[in-house]
Design a protein around this motif. Structure first.
Motif, PDB file in Angstrom:
ATOM      1  N   SER A 181       0.802  -1.221   0.000  1.00  0.00           N
ATOM      2  CA  SER A 181       0.000   0.000   0.000  1.00  0.00           C
ATOM      3  C   SER A 181       0.836   1.273   0.000  1.00  0.00           C
ATOM      4  O   SER A 181       0.305   2.371  -0.024  1.00  0.00           O
ATOM      5  N   TYR A 198      -6.461   0.033  -4.879  1.00  0.00           N
ATOM      6  CA  TYR A 198      -6.433   1.498  -5.014  1.00  0.00           C
ATOM      7  C   TYR A 198      -7.728   1.998  -5.665  1.00  0.00           C
ATOM      8  O   TYR A 198      -8.336   2.961  -5.209  1.00  0.00           O
ATOM      9  N   LYS A 315      -5.338   0.506   5.582  1.00  0.00           N
ATOM     10  CA  LYS A 315      -4.226   1.444   5.302  1.00  0.00           C
ATOM     11  C   LYS A 315      -4.602   2.425   4.182  1.00  0.00           C
ATOM     12  O   LYS A 315      -4.380   3.637   4.311  1.00  0.00           O
ATOM     13  N   LEU A 316      -5.169   1.903   3.085  1.00  0.00           N
ATOM     14  CA  LEU A 316      -5.484   2.778   1.945  1.00  0.00           C
ATOM     15  C   LEU A 316      -6.643   3.719   2.259  1.00  0.00           C
ATOM     16  O   LEU A 316      -6.663   4.862   1.806  1.00  0.00           O
ATOM     17  N   ARG A 319      -5.180   6.586   4.135  1.00  0.00           N
ATOM     18  CA  ARG A 319      -4.425   7.496   3.255  1.00  0.00           C
ATOM     19  C   ARG A 319      -5.363   8.306   2.373  1.00  0.00           C
ATOM     20  O   ARG A 319      -5.119   9.468   2.091  1.00  0.00           O
ATOM     21  N   LEU A 325      -3.650   9.656  -1.455  1.00  0.00           N
ATOM     22  CA  LEU A 325      -3.704   8.480  -2.336  1.00  0.00           C
ATOM     23  C   LEU A 325      -3.787   8.902  -3.798  1.00  0.00           C
ATOM     24  O   LEU A 325      -4.651   9.661  -4.169  1.00  0.00           O
TER      25      LEU A 325
END
Ligand code: NAD
Length: 325
Positions: A181, A198, A315-316, A319, A325
């Motif tokens: 990630s 993503y 985690k993504l 972000r 991101l």
């Protein structure tokens, strides 16, 4: 050789998908100033710059490698700089130059400077259509049909030769697709598995470049880093192979990954439009037998599809919420 002897480490390809995270882990373990990150063209992240030394190195130029090795008195190299499978099929001459001449330069400089140890990642790309595709064994047919795979087979043989002929302690693993990630992947065939996460977070939809039923072996980044460090720390008496060790984390189809992501993001939709990378995927194994690595140096992954997916999405999402991101 104990880890106490490993003091000055050079990481090539340090701005890449694996290097950007492995370098930071190595710095935590061995001290920031003892781990020199070497990039090439790409601007390093703030994290890479703030945690230790950074240099630009072109691995195809031996003097460029030598200069940094001598400046920092390097005794251990993690050589990650490479051109990956999909880019390698578009630019086979570049892949040969960076992957083969780069590795040759690293091995030569390591030999000339009596280095303690070198780590070099090979890949499941060493296998080809004639290799058994399920539970692919450690010792099997290695006739790849991509330039990337050709450079990985030739590279493994070169590493093994440097061990036999010069006693250079080179250690290799055959990584499967790596999912992470922090830094997006740099042009491999398994990139869809990362992109799917993503795009699921950002757009709730993704167009996958391999078929839904495409099964490939994969590994989550914490296991990828663990494999590198555990192998490099293993007592030399345990290391019986100086070609690449088979290692794996999990195997799943593109459709199974999409279904797992949907458990967390129910609106997520995935469609499938295979391109030239399908042919590469079809020439690679679906699952890997890594029992030799488990027996010889205690390899064992921590993450499966469910635990990796949960961690990636956490985690993504964080972000994305922070606008990073
Ligand atoms: N990511 C994966 O899924 C995967 C799987 C199997 C094996 N591997 C292997 O692991 C290693 C690292 O892979 P990655 O995914 O981090 O790749 P990446 O493409 O993200 O990074 C590779 C780095 O090499 C650098 N580089 C290219 N040409 C160079 C040159 N001439 N001199 C110096 N540096 C140069 C690039 O700047 C890039 O940052 C490679 O050997 C790769 O073959 C990766």
């Amino acid at each position: 050789m104990s880890t106490k002897n490993m003091k000055r480490i050079l990481v090539t390809g340090a701005t890449g998908q694996i290097g950007s995270e492995l370098t930071v882990e190595l710095r935590k373990k061995y001290g920031g100033e003892n781990v020199i990150a070497a990039g090439h063209r790409r601007k390093p992240s703030e994290k890479l710059l703030s945690t230790g030394p950074f240099e630009y190195v072109d691995v195809t130029q031996k003097d460029s490698v030598e200069k940094v090795v001598e400046k920092y008195d390097i005794d251990t190299i993690y050589h990650l700089a490479a051109v990956l499978s999909a880019v390698g099929e578009q630019k086979p001459q570049l892949a040969w130059n960076v992957n083969m001449n780069g590795l040759y330069n690293i091995l030569e400089v390591a030999r000339e400077h009596n280095m303690i140890r070198v780590f070099w990642p090979s890949s499941i790309a060493v296998f080809g259509p004639e290799t058994p595709r399920v539970k692919t064994p450690q010792d099997t047919v290695l006739i790849p049909t991509t330039m990337y795979g050709v450079t990985k087979v030739a590279g493994e043989l070169l590493c093994n030769y440097y061990f036999i002929r010069f006693g250079l302690d080179v250690r290799c693993v055959r990584y499967p697709g790596i999912i992470s990630s922090e830094t997006p992947p740099g042009g491999g065939t398994t990139d869809y598995a990362v992109e799917m996460f993503y795009e699921a977070i950002k757009k709730k939809r993704y167009t996958c470049f391999v078929r839904e039923d495409t099964v490939l072996p994969m590994m989550y980044m914490p296991d990828c880093i663990k494999a590198a460090i555990d192998l490099m720390e293993a007592d030399p008496s345990k290391i019986k192979h100086h070609v690449g060790y088979n290692v794996t984390g999990m195997s799943f189809s593109a459709g199974e990954l999409a279904a797992e992501i949907k458990k967390h993001i129910p609106e997520f939709e995935c469609e499938y439009k295979p391109d030239f990378r399908q042919k590469i995927a079809d020439s690679w194994p679906m699952s890997i037998d890594d029992s030799v690595a488990r027996e010889e140096w205690g390899w064992k992954p921590d993450y499966d599809l469910a635990s990796m997916t949960k961690d990636m999405i956490e985690k993504l999402t964080r972000r994305f919420a922070e606008g990073r991101l």
